[in-house]
Design an enzyme around this catalytic site. Structure first.
Site, PDB file in Angstrom:
ATOM      1  N   SER A 123       0.030  -4.329  -3.726  1.00 12.21           N
ATOM      2  CA  SER A 123      -0.902  -3.585  -2.875  1.00 12.21           C
ATOM      3  C   SER A 123      -0.210  -3.153  -1.584  1.00 12.21           C
ATOM      4  O   SER A 123      -0.411  -2.030  -1.111  1.00 12.21           O
ATOM      5  CB  SER A 123      -2.137  -4.428  -2.571  1.00 12.21           C
ATOM      6  OG  SER A 123      -1.832  -5.402  -1.600  1.00 12.21           O
ATOM      7  N   ARG A 158       0.158   0.875  -1.209  1.00 10.59           N
ATOM      8  CA  ARG A 158      -0.669   1.488  -0.155  1.00 10.59           C
ATOM      9  C   ARG A 158       0.200   2.359   0.746  1.00 10.59           C
ATOM     10  O   ARG A 158      -0.109   3.518   1.009  1.00 10.59           O
ATOM     11  CB  ARG A 158      -1.358   0.412   0.664  1.00 10.59           C
ATOM     12  CG  ARG A 158      -2.234   1.011   1.766  1.00 10.59           C
ATOM     13  CD  ARG A 158      -2.924  -0.044   2.593  1.00 10.59           C
ATOM     14  NE  ARG A 158      -3.830  -0.860   1.808  1.00 10.59           N
ATOM     15  CZ  ARG A 158      -3.577  -2.104   1.410  1.00 10.59           C
ATOM     16  NH1 ARG A 158      -2.442  -2.676   1.734  1.00 10.59           N
ATOM     17  NH2 ARG A 158      -4.453  -2.777   0.708  1.00 10.59           N
ATOM     18  N   ASN A 165       0.099   6.543   0.559  1.00  6.84           N
ATOM     19  CA  ASN A 165      -0.291   7.344   1.716  1.00  6.84           C
ATOM     20  C   ASN A 165       0.802   8.306   2.140  1.00  6.84           C
ATOM     21  O   ASN A 165       0.548   9.481   2.420  1.00  6.84           O
ATOM     22  CB  ASN A 165      -0.636   6.418   2.881  1.00  6.84           C
ATOM     23  CG  ASN A 165      -2.067   5.962   2.835  1.00  6.84           C
ATOM     24  OD1 ASN A 165      -2.971   6.715   3.181  1.00  6.84           O
ATOM     25  ND2 ASN A 165      -2.288   4.755   2.367  1.00  6.84           N
TER      26      ASN A 165
END
Lengths: 156, 283
Positions: B219, B223, B227
């Site tokens: 994660s 993440r 992004n």
């Protein structure tokens, strides 16, 4: 977007950077920050202490001033009292002295009067004797008549 | 460089790859490798055919450059640090350090002198790598192209290798401190006896807890990567517009990224602190 050796390379770089940061970057910076914090805290507490000291000093000064005023007032009071006492005492003394002087003078006058009377008396006695001698044409034996003469003198 | 929009986009999303090609491999120009050797990939196909034995030179180069910039700057300040009135640079460094210190103080209650500098490194390094994104997408690749490099992608955090590289580092620290603080039996108990405290449910617990553990680095990495990659793609798409129209979208998107860039660096840092805090605590 292939997964390859870059992954391991990045992990190694990461490990080295973290190690360097732990060892050479973090400690000096945080130490300096802590030192400054301590310095500022000390400065602030010193300022607090100083203002407290000032307050205490002012209070003490006010107290001392008050005390001094009280003392001076009591001193003046005492001095006044003492002066009054002295004046009173000197008045008393003067009166006593005056009375004493008057008394002395009176005593002296009295004495002088007595002396003068005595002298007069003797004189009168002598005169009386002289008169009596003239009258009797004889001398009066002073010895023989001294008793009588003294009696006469005393009567005068 | 590329001609069609699709090629343009693909080109901009390809890393400069230096890797090993096996003997007998047919290169982009029809030539055949006489023996296996290391070389720069000239096409995306070549790059992917290199497999694991390859390095993204641009990703590694820029990330190391940013790391060295960060450490150089902070070390420069650290050697000249004064306890008196700080200068502008020292102020900047101290603000950053204090920010991280407060984060760690709030989120991490055990005593470990490694965590705060670790968080500082992660935060500033990722921030610097992300900031590279604000450089217009064609500048550096054009320069690299002029120097003969086919591909050049300057933002390391748009490469999953970089984000996973960091998150694996964090993952190893989580495992290390879990074992160190709780011991082997304590850690095994945490994996096996939670959330259902019954011996018959140990397999279920193991599956759940190991999943939870594995998800942490994934994660973290995905993440950040997601992004940054998505943002990069949008920048590339905007760059395809006619020149006079680009600024209408480019400027708002770049302004938006002024928010996204530190936010992603912050999230990675914060989650690292939280994960390591939970590795230090008994549940």
């Amino acid at each position: 977007m292939n997964i390859n050796l870059t992954l391991i390379g990045q992990s190694i770089a990461f490990a080295i950077f973290v190690w360097f940061c732990v060892k050479y970057v973090w400690p000096p910076i945080t130490a300096a920050m802590e030192a400054r914090q301590k310095k500022i805290a000390e400065g602030l507490s010193a300022a607090d202490r100083a203002s407290l000291d000032l307050e205490l000093a002012q209070e003490k000064a006010a107290q001392q001033l008050h005390q001094a005023k009280e003392e001076s007032a009591s001193l003046i009071d005492q001095a006044n009292k003492r002066a009054a006492q002295i004046v009173e005492a000197s008045k008393d003394d003067a009166r006593k002295e005056g009375e004493k002087l008057i008394e002395q003078a009176r005593a002296e006058i009295q004495q002088e009067r007595i002396q003068a009377r005595d002298a007069l008396r003797t004189e009168v006695a002598l005169l009386a004797i002289a008169g009596a001698e003239k009258i009797l044409e004889t001398s009066v034996d002073a010895k023989a008549h001294s008793e009588m003469l003294d009696k006469l003198a005393a009567e005068l | 460089m590329a001609d069609t929009p699709v090629e343009y986009i693909k080109h901009h999303l390809q890393n400069l790859t230096y890797g090993k090609l096996d003997a007998g491999y047919e290169r982009f120009d029809g030539s055949v490798m006489s023996e296996s050797g290391w070389t720069f990939a000239r096409t995306a196909q070549e790059a992917s055919d290199m497999g694991f034995m390859a390095i993204h030179v641009d990703t590694l180069g820029w990330s190391i450059a940013m790391g060295v910039l960060f450490l150089g700057l902070f070390r420069f300040v650290a050697t000249r640090v004064t306890t008196g009135v700080p200068g502008a640079l020292q102020n900047l460094v101290e603000v950053t350090v204090e920010f991280i210190e407060n984060l760690v103080k709030d989120g991490f209650h055990a005593r470990n002198p490694l965590i705060a500098p670790l968080a500082l490194t992660i935060f500033v390094w990722i921030l610097l790598m992300n900031v590279l994104k604000l450089i217009p997408v064609d500048y550096i690749p054009s320069i690299a192209h002029a120097m003969g490099l086919e591909y050049f992608k300057i933002v390391p955090t748009t490469d999953p290798n970089a984000t996973f590289g960091m998150s694996i580092g964090v993952f190893l620290l989580i495992i290390f401190y879990s074992l160190k603080v709780k011991g082997v039996t304590g850690f095994a108990k945490e994996l096996g006896m939670q959330p259902f405290n019954h011996w018959a449910l140990i397999p279920v617990n193991l599956v759940l807890e190991i999943l939870v553990l594995i998800v942490k680095p994934i994660s973290l990495a995905l993440r950040l990567f997601g992004n940054m990659y998505a943002g990069e793609v949008v920048f590339i798409l905007i760059a395809l517009l006619p020149l006079w129209a680009q600024w209408t979208l480019n400027v708002p998107w770049a302004i938006f990224h002024i928010l996204v860039i530190p936010l992603q660096a912050f999230i990675f840092t914060m989650l690292t602190i939280v994960y390591l805090a939970s590795a230090h605590e008994e549940h």
